[in-house]
Motif scaffolding. Structure first.
Motif, PDB file in Angstrom:
ATOM      1  N   PHE A 114       0.845  -1.190   0.000  1.00 49.47           N
ATOM      2  CA  PHE A 114       0.000   0.000   0.000  1.00 49.47           C
ATOM      3  C   PHE A 114       0.879   1.238   0.000  1.00 49.47           C
ATOM      4  CE2 PHE A 114      -2.108   3.333   2.525  1.00 49.47           C
ATOM      5  CZ  PHE A 114      -3.265   3.497   1.793  1.00 49.47           C
ATOM      6  N   SER A 115       0.464   2.249  -0.751  1.00 45.50           N
ATOM      7  CA  SER A 115       1.155   3.540  -0.690  1.00 45.50           C
ATOM      8  C   SER A 115       0.159   4.659  -0.938  1.00 45.50           C
ATOM      9  CB  SER A 115       2.308   3.615  -1.700  1.00 45.50           C
ATOM     10  OG  SER A 115       1.815   3.596  -3.008  1.00 45.50           O
ATOM     11  N   ILE A 116       0.452   5.796  -0.344  1.00 41.81           N
ATOM     12  CA  ILE A 116      -0.400   6.970  -0.474  1.00 41.81           C
ATOM     13  C   ILE A 116       0.501   8.200  -0.470  1.00 41.81           C
ATOM     14  CG2 ILE A 116      -0.811   7.216   2.006  1.00 41.81           C
ATOM     15  CD1 ILE A 116      -3.722   7.975   1.268  1.00 41.81           C
ATOM     16  N   GLU A 117       0.120   9.199  -1.252  1.00 42.51           N
ATOM     17  CA  GLU A 117       0.928  10.415  -1.335  1.00 42.51           C
ATOM     18  C   GLU A 117       0.019  11.639  -1.364  1.00 42.51           C
ATOM     19  OE1 GLU A 117       4.359  12.406  -4.188  1.00 42.51           O
ATOM     20  OE2 GLU A 117       3.850  10.282  -4.415  1.00 42.51           O
ATOM     21  N   TYR A 174       3.394   7.750   2.471  1.00 41.68           N
ATOM     22  CA  TYR A 174       3.370   6.593   3.361  1.00 41.68           C
ATOM     23  C   TYR A 174       3.321   5.355   2.488  1.00 41.68           C
ATOM     24  CZ  TYR A 174       1.567   2.989   6.428  1.00 41.68           C
ATOM     25  OH  TYR A 174       1.407   1.821   7.117  1.00 41.68           O
ATOM     26  N   SER A 175       4.058   4.321   2.886  1.00 46.48           N
ATOM     27  CA  SER A 175       3.969   3.053   2.161  1.00 46.48           C
ATOM     28  C   SER A 175       4.324   1.892   3.080  1.00 46.48           C
ATOM     29  CB  SER A 175       4.895   3.045   0.940  1.00 46.48           C
ATOM     30  OG  SER A 175       6.241   3.049   1.337  1.00 46.48           O
ATOM     31  N   ILE A 176       3.715   0.737   2.771  1.00 47.79           N
ATOM     32  CA  ILE A 176       4.122  -0.518   3.395  1.00 47.79           C
ATOM     33  C   ILE A 176       4.392  -1.515   2.271  1.00 47.79           C
ATOM     34  CG2 ILE A 176       2.960  -0.234   5.609  1.00 47.79           C
ATOM     35  CD1 ILE A 176       0.797  -2.157   4.574  1.00 47.79           C
ATOM     36  N   GLN A 186      -5.179   8.795   8.775  1.00 50.03           N
ATOM     37  CA  GLN A 186      -6.115   7.690   9.008  1.00 50.03           C
ATOM     38  C   GLN A 186      -5.797   6.512   8.094  1.00 50.03           C
ATOM     39  OE1 GLN A 186      -8.584   7.510  11.524  1.00 50.03           O
ATOM     40  NE2 GLN A 186      -8.296   5.382  10.915  1.00 50.03           N
ATOM     41  N   SER A 187      -5.460   6.796   6.842  1.00 51.44           N
ATOM     42  CA  SER A 187      -5.074   5.727   5.913  1.00 51.44           C
ATOM     43  C   SER A 187      -3.820   5.012   6.390  1.00 51.44           C
ATOM     44  CB  SER A 187      -4.841   6.298   4.511  1.00 51.44           C
ATOM     45  OG  SER A 187      -6.025   6.819   3.980  1.00 51.44           O
ATOM     46  N   ALA A 188      -2.855   5.767   6.896  1.00 49.15           N
ATOM     47  CA  ALA A 188      -1.630   5.164   7.431  1.00 49.15           C
ATOM     48  C   ALA A 188      -1.955   4.303   8.651  1.00 49.15           C
ATOM     49  CB  ALA A 188      -0.621   6.245   7.789  1.00 49.15           C
ATOM     50  N   ALA A 189      -2.805   4.796   9.535  1.00 50.30           N
ATOM     51  CA  ALA A 189      -3.178   4.034  10.731  1.00 50.30           C
ATOM     52  C   ALA A 189      -3.923   2.753  10.345  1.00 50.30           C
ATOM     53  CB  ALA A 189      -4.038   4.886  11.662  1.00 50.30           C
ATOM     54  N   ASP A 190      -4.819   2.843   9.363  1.00 45.16           N
ATOM     55  CA  ASP A 190      -5.539   1.655   8.907  1.00 45.16           C
ATOM     56  C   ASP A 190      -4.579   0.616   8.327  1.00 45.16           C
ATOM     57  OD1 ASP A 190      -7.915   2.855   9.685  1.00 45.16           O
ATOM     58  OD2 ASP A 190      -8.498   3.441   7.645  1.00 45.16           O
ATOM     59  N   ALA A 191      -3.624   1.067   7.529  1.00 40.90           N
ATOM     60  CA  ALA A 191      -2.649   0.153   6.942  1.00 40.90           C
ATOM     61  C   ALA A 191      -1.772  -0.479   8.028  1.00 40.90           C
ATOM     62  CB  ALA A 191      -1.785   0.883   5.919  1.00 40.90           C
ATOM     63  N   ASP A 192      -1.410   0.306   9.037  1.00 41.40           N
ATOM     64  CA  ASP A 192      -0.600  -0.217  10.143  1.00 41.40           C
ATOM     65  C   ASP A 192      -1.331  -1.304  10.919  1.00 41.40           C
ATOM     66  OD1 ASP A 192       1.588   1.412   9.632  1.00 41.40           O
ATOM     67  OD2 ASP A 192       1.041   2.902  11.142  1.00 41.40           O
ATOM     68  N   ASN A 193      -2.650  -1.274  10.918  1.00 42.94           N
ATOM     69  CA  ASN A 193      -3.437  -2.225  11.713  1.00 42.94           C
ATOM     70  C   ASN A 193      -3.870  -3.462  10.944  1.00 42.94           C
ATOM     71  OD1 ASN A 193      -3.435  -0.928  14.252  1.00 42.94           O
ATOM     72  ND2 ASN A 193      -4.872   0.579  13.458  1.00 42.94           N
TER      73      ASN A 193
END
Length: 86
Positions: free
Chosen positions: A25-28, A34-36, A71-78
Motif C-alpha cells: 500500500f502507498s499513499i501520497e 506513506y507506504s508498506i 487515518q489511511s496510514a493508521a488503517d494500513a498499520d493495523n
C-alpha cells in the motif's frame, strides 16, 4: 518534516504457513508519503514501512486531506497477517 523507515524480518518456524498477507500500500499527499511493503521469501517475511512528513504550512482547506492521510496510514498499520500451523 521527517522520514521514518522501519524494516522487520520475521523467520517463520517450519511448521507454520502464511495464509493471508495484506497487499502492499502507498499513499501520497502534498504534506507526505506513506507506504508498506510485505515480501515473502521462503520462510522469511520482510515488512517495510516508510512514513515521510513534509515540513510546511498548509491551508485550512487541506485539513480533511491531512486527516485522511494519517487515518489511511493508521488503517494500513493495523492490517493483520494470518499464520496457520501445518
Amino acid at each position: 518534516g521527517y522520514m521514518d523507515i522501519d524494516e522487520i524480518a520475521y523467520t517463520l518456524p517450519d511448521k507454520f504457513k502464511i495464509e493471508n498477507v495484506p497487499q502492499n500500500f502507498s499513499i501520497e499527499y502534498p504534506f507526505g508519503k506513506y507506504s508498506i511493503n510485505l515480501e515473502v521469501k521462503g520462510n522469511v517475511l520482510r515488512y517495510t514501512r516508510k512514513m515521510q512528513v513534509n515540513a510546511g504550512t498548509y491551508s485550512v482547506e487541506k485539513y480533511e486531506d491531512l486527516v485522511n492521510f494519517f487515518q489511511s496510514a493508521a488503517d494500513a498499520d493495523n492490517q493483520k497477517i494470518t499464520l496457520i500451523a501445518q
